[in-house]
Design a protein around this motif. Structure first.
Motif, short mmCIF file in Angstrom:
data_model
loop_
_atom_site.label_atom_id
_atom_site.label_comp_id
_atom_site.label_asym_id
_atom_site.label_seq_id
_atom_site.Cartn_x
_atom_site.Cartn_y
_atom_site.Cartn_z
N ASP A 165 55.64 5.74 12.85
CA ASP A 165 56.75 4.84 13.17
C ASP A 165 57.61 5.43 14.27
OD1 ASP A 165 55.93 3.05 11.26
OD2 ASP A 165 57.32 3.76 9.71
N MET A 166 57.89 6.73 14.18
CA MET A 166 58.73 7.39 15.18
C MET A 166 58.07 7.38 16.56
SD MET A 166 59.97 11.37 15.25
CE MET A 166 58.26 11.88 15.39
N THR A 167 56.77 7.71 16.61
CA THR A 167 56.10 7.75 17.91
C THR A 167 56.02 6.36 18.53
OG1 THR A 167 53.96 7.62 16.75
CG2 THR A 167 54.77 9.81 17.37
N ARG A 168 55.82 5.33 17.69
CA ARG A 168 55.81 3.97 18.23
C ARG A 168 57.18 3.61 18.81
NH1 ARG A 168 52.12 2.83 13.93
NH2 ARG A 168 53.84 2.49 12.47
N ALA A 169 58.24 4.02 18.10
CA ALA A 169 59.59 3.70 18.58
C ALA A 169 59.90 4.41 19.90
CB ALA A 169 60.62 4.09 17.51
N LEU A 170 59.32 5.59 20.08
CA LEU A 170 59.58 6.37 21.29
C LEU A 170 58.56 6.11 22.39
CD1 LEU A 170 60.48 9.82 19.64
CD2 LEU A 170 62.06 8.14 20.64
N GLY A 171 57.56 5.28 22.10
CA GLY A 171 56.53 4.99 23.09
C GLY A 171 55.60 6.16 23.33
N ILE A 172 55.34 6.94 22.30
CA ILE A 172 54.49 8.13 22.41
C ILE A 172 53.16 7.85 21.71
CG2 ILE A 172 54.24 10.56 21.75
CD1 ILE A 172 57.30 10.76 21.82
N GLY A 173 52.07 8.20 22.36
CA GLY A 173 50.76 8.04 21.75
C GLY A 173 50.56 9.05 20.63
N VAL A 174 49.58 8.79 19.78
CA VAL A 174 49.36 9.68 18.65
C VAL A 174 47.87 9.76 18.34
CG1 VAL A 174 49.66 7.86 16.94
CG2 VAL A 174 50.08 10.22 16.28
N LEU A 175 47.44 10.95 17.94
CA LEU A 175 46.05 11.19 17.54
C LEU A 175 46.08 12.04 16.29
CD1 LEU A 175 43.01 12.12 19.71
CD2 LEU A 175 43.68 13.69 17.89
N ALA A 176 45.24 11.70 15.32
CA ALA A 176 45.14 12.49 14.09
C ALA A 176 43.95 13.43 14.22
CB ALA A 176 44.97 11.58 12.88
N GLU A 177 44.20 14.74 14.05
CA GLU A 177 43.11 15.70 14.22
C GLU A 177 42.69 16.26 12.86
OE1 GLU A 177 44.31 18.99 16.61
OE2 GLU A 177 46.20 19.29 15.56
N GLY A 178 41.46 16.75 12.83
CA GLY A 178 40.95 17.39 11.64
C GLY A 178 40.35 16.45 10.62
N VAL A 179 40.07 15.19 10.97
CA VAL A 179 39.47 14.27 9.99
C VAL A 179 38.03 14.70 9.73
CG1 VAL A 179 40.96 12.31 10.46
CG2 VAL A 179 38.93 12.66 11.87
N GLU A 180 37.63 14.68 8.47
CA GLU A 180 36.32 15.19 8.11
C GLU A 180 35.39 14.13 7.53
OE1 GLU A 180 36.77 18.59 5.62
OE2 GLU A 180 37.67 19.82 7.21
N ASP A 181 35.91 12.96 7.16
CA ASP A 181 35.02 11.92 6.64
C ASP A 181 35.67 10.56 6.84
OD1 ASP A 181 36.88 11.49 4.47
OD2 ASP A 181 35.99 13.23 3.47
N ASN A 182 34.89 9.51 6.51
CA ASN A 182 35.37 8.14 6.73
C ASN A 182 36.55 7.78 5.84
OD1 ASN A 182 33.65 7.51 8.78
ND2 ASN A 182 32.07 6.61 7.47
N THR A 183 36.64 8.40 4.67
CA THR A 183 37.77 8.11 3.79
C THR A 183 39.08 8.51 4.45
OG1 THR A 183 36.43 8.40 1.80
CG2 THR A 183 38.81 8.60 1.55
#
Length: 598
Positions: A528-546
């Motif tokens: 929510d914060m990054t959307r409000a500030l217009g900042i892109g976001v990426l989640a790192e370290g995902v290991e499976d589809n869940t």
């Protein structure tokens, strides 16, 4: 000679105010460059009177004596010396002042002689007393016992710590040398350091800190009684020596008992505090180990106990020595490895989960070691940081990563962006901009710079040169990214100052969000914060589809992690990009595929 530029190590300043003796240092030409304030009180002479002078120029008395000749030979040979006595000419008095000093040579890491460091104290009264007693003894034999007792009292005073009543550093150095002087004698050394003494000093004040030291000394004395002498060697550091073929089991028992004792509360001025301690144990046999080696080994063991989290005991073992030897060997190899191109980038793809397309890649440093194979940063990054070589590795990674991106695009492969890690040290180097201009020749592949060391970045980014560098990078069209956001190291204040194009949510937070609703709320708040500030976001370290499905449900579409690919060599990543170009759209778990969560 610039005396101001010669600064003693902090340990001297830490101990100077509480020591009964004064500290001194000389440079490689044996000119005095430092005295602690204690000398002015002891001799009644300003420090400035001595600074820059040779010891021989400070005395016009007994310089032709055998002790002086031996002392000069010691200095020329860069040997340690103890209990050298000489007279100092007082600028305002006819009578000389007598002092007794001990010192040891200082050498740089590569063996260059730097000077001497030591301690001294004034013995004029002691010499006069002894001389008078000796004269009286020659006349009145019946006073021999009195002379003996007086001498013993003087020696006891010189070897005791005035605050705690424990033996002092001088006595420690004498006793450990004597213990190791007996061939075959097993000597065990316990090095004790208080964990929270600085905090006590800073919050409760130095008088309270002194009372804590007295109580700590009482506990050490009680536990060591009948086992071995205890010493306060300065500040909040203590030593216990177990000699006469000491038993290791007994030393280990004592160390554990000391840890427990130091965890007991101490009441000072109505306030209760716990000081805690860390202990290192080392041992050696007379004739096989020198005092300096044993002391150094105990220091290493103490460092390991602090590295393990404090409040514990560590004993120097062959395993620790092997690790240190391996670490030293690696440190000697890193400079040549950089020059030889042994540090290579591995690429981990970044994916848009909505369509399965590659949106970029992060270049991660690996060391292709000729003996040990492929090494991850955990094996070399700390060493490279200590050596100040991380910026050089960063530079090599940027050059190779951008070269790969250019070649990949020339082969028709889709690689929209490449991200490289940048340390604070590299961020402040003057050749950074020219390197980017030289390396980044295919600007159709966007360049992102991931800022590391975010703990110190909150402070450094406020410096004008760092802020200016970030502004210049942004003006060049380079995307600024903050790595490991949400790990507890990157702050929101730093985020607002840097104004990045993208933040990467730390893998530990991403994985915790799968199991913990509270952590999911934290991830949701970040999004929510990054959307409000217009900042892109990426989640790192995902290991499976869940994990992907859960984070997607919170509003994140860009991912990096083993669920898509491990870090790949240049050749493997090229094959990966070719394969991705042939595949139909990959189906990635979305919000409708979410498992039921507790």
């Amino acid at each position: 000679m610039n005396l101001e530029s010669h600064k003693p190590q902090r340990t001297l300043a830490d101990f100077a105010d509480i020591a009964t003796d004064w500290f001194w240092e000389t440079d490689a030409e044996h000119r005095f460059v430092y005295f602690s304030d204690r000398i002015e009180k002891a001799l009644g002479i300003q420090k400035a009177h001595f600074l820059g002078k040779l010891r021989t120029s400070m005395s016009k008395h007994t310089r032709s004596s055998a002790s002086w000749r031996k002392h000069v030979l010691d200095l020329k040979a860069h040997r340690a010396f103890t209990d050298f006595e000489y007279a100092i000419t007082h600028p305002d008095r006819a009578e000389p002042l007598w002092v007794r000093i001990s010192g040891r040579p200082l050498f740089s890491a590569d063996g260059v002689f730097l000077g001497y460091r030591g301690i001294g104290h004034e013995i004029t009264d002691e010499r006069e007393t002894i001389a008078q007693l000796q004269k009286t003894n020659g006349i009145l034999a019946e006073r021999n016992q009195e002379l003996t007792e007086t001498r013993r009292a003087l020696e006891r005073s010189a070897n005791e710590d005035s605050l705690t009543g424990l033996l002092n550093r001088r006595a420690f150095e004498r006793d450990i040398a004597e213990a190791l002087g007996v061939v075959g004698n097993l000597v065990v050394l316990l090095h004790i350091d208080l964990d929270r003494f600085k905090w006590i000093n800073d919050t409760l004040g130095h008088p309270a800190g002194d009372r804590v030291l007295v109580k700590v000394a009482e506990r050490i004395r009680n536990l060591a009684s009948g086992i071995g002498p205890a010493y306060r060697i300065g500040g909040d550091e203590f030593q216990i020596v177990l000699a006469d073929n000491a038993e290791l089991a007994r030393a280990r028992w004592m160390a554990d008992a000391l840890i427990d004792a130091m965890d007991n509360p101490i009441s000072i001025d109505g306030q209760t505090t716990v000081v805690g301690s860390s202990i290192g144990i080392a041992f050696g046999r007379g004739g096989q180990m020198t005092p300096s080696q044993l002391i150094s080994n105990a220091d290493i063991a103490l460092y390991e106990s602090k590295r393990a989290g404090r409040g514990c005991v560590r004993e120097l073992t062959p395993c620790i020595l092997e690790q240190l030897a391996a670490r030293r060997k690696l440190s000697s190899q890193i400079p040549n490895a950089i020059a030889a191109g042994e540090f290579v980038p591995f690429f981990q793809p970044q994916i848009d989960a909505s369509n399965g397309k590659v949106i970029g890649a992060e270049a991660l440093a690996r060391w292709q070691h000729p003996e040990h194979g492929l090494l991850a940063p955990a094996a070399f990054l700390d060493i490279a940081t200590e050596m100040g070589l991380v910026p050089a590795i960063d530079r090599s990674m940027m050059k190779q990563a951008l070269g790969f991106a250019k070649q990949a695009r020339a082969e028709g492969l889709s690689l929209p962006s490449i991200s490289v890690n940048l340390s604070i040290g590299r961020l402040t180097e003057p050749d950074l901009m020219s390197d980017i201009e030289r390396f980044w020749t295919d600007q159709k592949c966007a360049l992102g710079i991931e800022l590391l060391e975010t703990t110190s970045f909150d402070e450094l980014q406020q410096e004008s040169d760092v802020s200016e560098t970030i502004d210049r990078l942004r003006a060049m069209g380079i995307r600024i990214e903050i790595d490991d956001f949400g790990s507890g190291r990157a702050s929101i204040t730093g985020l607002l100052h840097v104004r990045p194009h993208r933040v990467k949510i730390d893998r530990s937070l991403v994985q915790a969000a799968v199991r913990d609703p509270v952590k999911r709320n934290v991830v949701s708040a970040i999004l929510d914060m990054t959307r409000a500030l217009g900042i892109g976001v990426l989640a790192e370290g995902v290991e499976d589809n869940t994990e992907i499905a859960i984070i997607r449900a919170l509003g994140c579409e860009h991912f990096q992690g083993y669920a898509y690919a491990r870090p790949l060599s240049a050749a493997d990543f090229t094959a990966y990009l070719r394969q991705k170009g042939k595949r139909p759209k990959m189906q990635t778990a979305g919000p409708m595929d979410l498992p039921k969560l507790a």
